[in-house]
Design a protein around this motif. Structure first.
Motif, PDB file in Angstrom:
ATOM      1  N   ALA A 102       0.748  -1.358  -0.238  1.00  0.00           N
ATOM      2  CA  ALA A 102      -0.051   0.055  -0.034  1.00  0.00           C
ATOM      3  C   ALA A 102       0.830   1.292  -0.140  1.00  0.00           C
ATOM      4  O   ALA A 102       2.044   1.109   0.136  1.00  0.00           O
ATOM      5  N   LYS A 103       0.181   2.517  -0.270  1.00  0.00           N
ATOM      6  CA  LYS A 103       0.815   3.698  -0.086  1.00  0.00           C
ATOM      7  C   LYS A 103      -0.121   4.376   0.733  1.00  0.00           C
ATOM      8  O   LYS A 103      -1.368   4.045   0.993  1.00  0.00           O
ATOM      9  N   ILE A 104       0.593   5.389   1.476  1.00  0.00           N
ATOM     10  CA  ILE A 104      -0.512   6.299   2.679  1.00  0.00           C
ATOM     11  C   ILE A 104      -1.603   6.887   1.732  1.00  0.00           C
ATOM     12  O   ILE A 104      -1.587   7.345   0.445  1.00  0.00           O
ATOM     13  N   ASP A 105      -2.654   7.123   2.430  1.00  0.00           N
ATOM     14  CA  ASP A 105      -3.912   7.734   1.914  1.00  0.00           C
ATOM     15  C   ASP A 105      -3.662   9.153   1.858  1.00  0.00           C
ATOM     16  O   ASP A 105      -3.764   9.998   2.831  1.00  0.00           O
ATOM     17  N   ALA A 106      -3.023  10.019   0.686  1.00  0.00           N
ATOM     18  CA  ALA A 106      -2.424  11.194   0.907  1.00  0.00           C
ATOM     19  C   ALA A 106      -3.424  12.215   1.138  1.00  0.00           C
ATOM     20  O   ALA A 106      -3.578  13.194   2.097  1.00  0.00           O
ATOM     21  N   ALA A 110      -3.822  14.757   4.177  1.00  0.00           N
ATOM     22  CA  ALA A 110      -3.723  16.162   3.880  1.00  0.00           C
ATOM     23  C   ALA A 110      -5.030  16.774   4.652  1.00  0.00           C
ATOM     24  O   ALA A 110      -4.901  17.874   5.242  1.00  0.00           O
ATOM     25  N   GLU A 111      -6.299  16.096   4.621  1.00  0.00           N
ATOM     26  CA  GLU A 111      -7.391  16.457   5.223  1.00  0.00           C
ATOM     27  C   GLU A 111      -7.251  16.763   6.903  1.00  0.00           C
ATOM     28  O   GLU A 111      -7.551  17.842   7.478  1.00  0.00           O
ATOM     29  N   ARG A 112      -6.267  15.768   7.489  1.00  0.00           N
ATOM     30  CA  ARG A 112      -6.165  15.822   8.776  1.00  0.00           C
ATOM     31  C   ARG A 112      -4.885  16.793   9.331  1.00  0.00           C
ATOM     32  O   ARG A 112      -5.064  17.228  10.394  1.00  0.00           O
ATOM     33  N   THR A 113      -3.964  16.795   8.357  1.00  0.00           N
ATOM     34  CA  THR A 113      -2.693  17.672   8.856  1.00  0.00           C
ATOM     35  C   THR A 113      -2.637  19.024   8.062  1.00  0.00           C
ATOM     36  O   THR A 113      -1.774  19.689   8.689  1.00  0.00           O
TER      37      THR A 113
END
Length: 178
Positions: A102-106, A110-113
């Motif tokens: 997997a890759k991180i859900d960008a 982005a919404e959180r940070t």
């Protein structure tokens, strides 16, 4: 291909094909990876949009655990995309050190940070792979890291046992069968 065994927790499946499908096979590294070790990821990202052949990316082991310190995973900087999942992750000796998962859900990060993460990708470590193969009663070879190979040599060797598997049907649930 026929599904012989699967492990939903680790997103692994064992598939059986014709006996003559492979003339060569990968060896699994028998030693743990370390943060900063070089890795090579091979897969078929965005097949149809990009190349129909496999692609090769390099990076390092960024962390010895995944999201929320999940120790089943390596965090890697090698760029992966949809289509890399299930592909091998190699060390610089050409030994398997993981399976790209997997890759991180960008967008979610982005919404959180308020920032877009870069090069945060994950691979299942060989411990989970070996456990899965042991439980499936599949023989495999392990090896100690040896001579450093060029990335092109790792990719050339991997061509003999890396292939695209495209799913064209979906699994039916018990509810749908009734």
């Amino acid at each position: 291909l026929r599904v012989v065994n699967s492990d939903k927790a680790n997103d692994l499946a064992l598939l059986q094909g014709p006996a003559t499908s492979f003339k060569s096979f990968a060896r699994i590294r028998d030693r743990a990876m370390h943060s900063g070790d070089s890795v090579v990821a091979i897969g078929f990202p965005y097949r149809g949009l990009l190349s129909s052949d496999f692609t090769v990316t390099t990076g390092i082991v960024s962390s010895l655990s995944g999201l929320y310190n999940d120790t089943r995973f390596l965090q890697i900087s090698a760029a992966v995309q949809p289509g890399n999942s299930g592909g091998p992750l190699f060390d610089i000796s050409g030994d398997v050190v993981g399976v790209v998962s997997a890759k991180i859900d960008a967008l979610r990060v982005a919404e959180r940070t308020g920032t877009i993460p870069e090069n945060i990708n994950f691979a299942i470590k060989t411990g989970a792979i070996r456990d899965f193969l042991d439980n499936s009663v599949v023989a495999y070879e392990t090896t100690a890291p040896a001579t450093e190979l060029k990335t092109s040599d790792i990719a050339g060797n991997a061509r003999a046992y890396t292939l695209l598997i495209s799913c064209t049907a979906s699994e039916q649930t018990e509810t749908a069968k009734r």
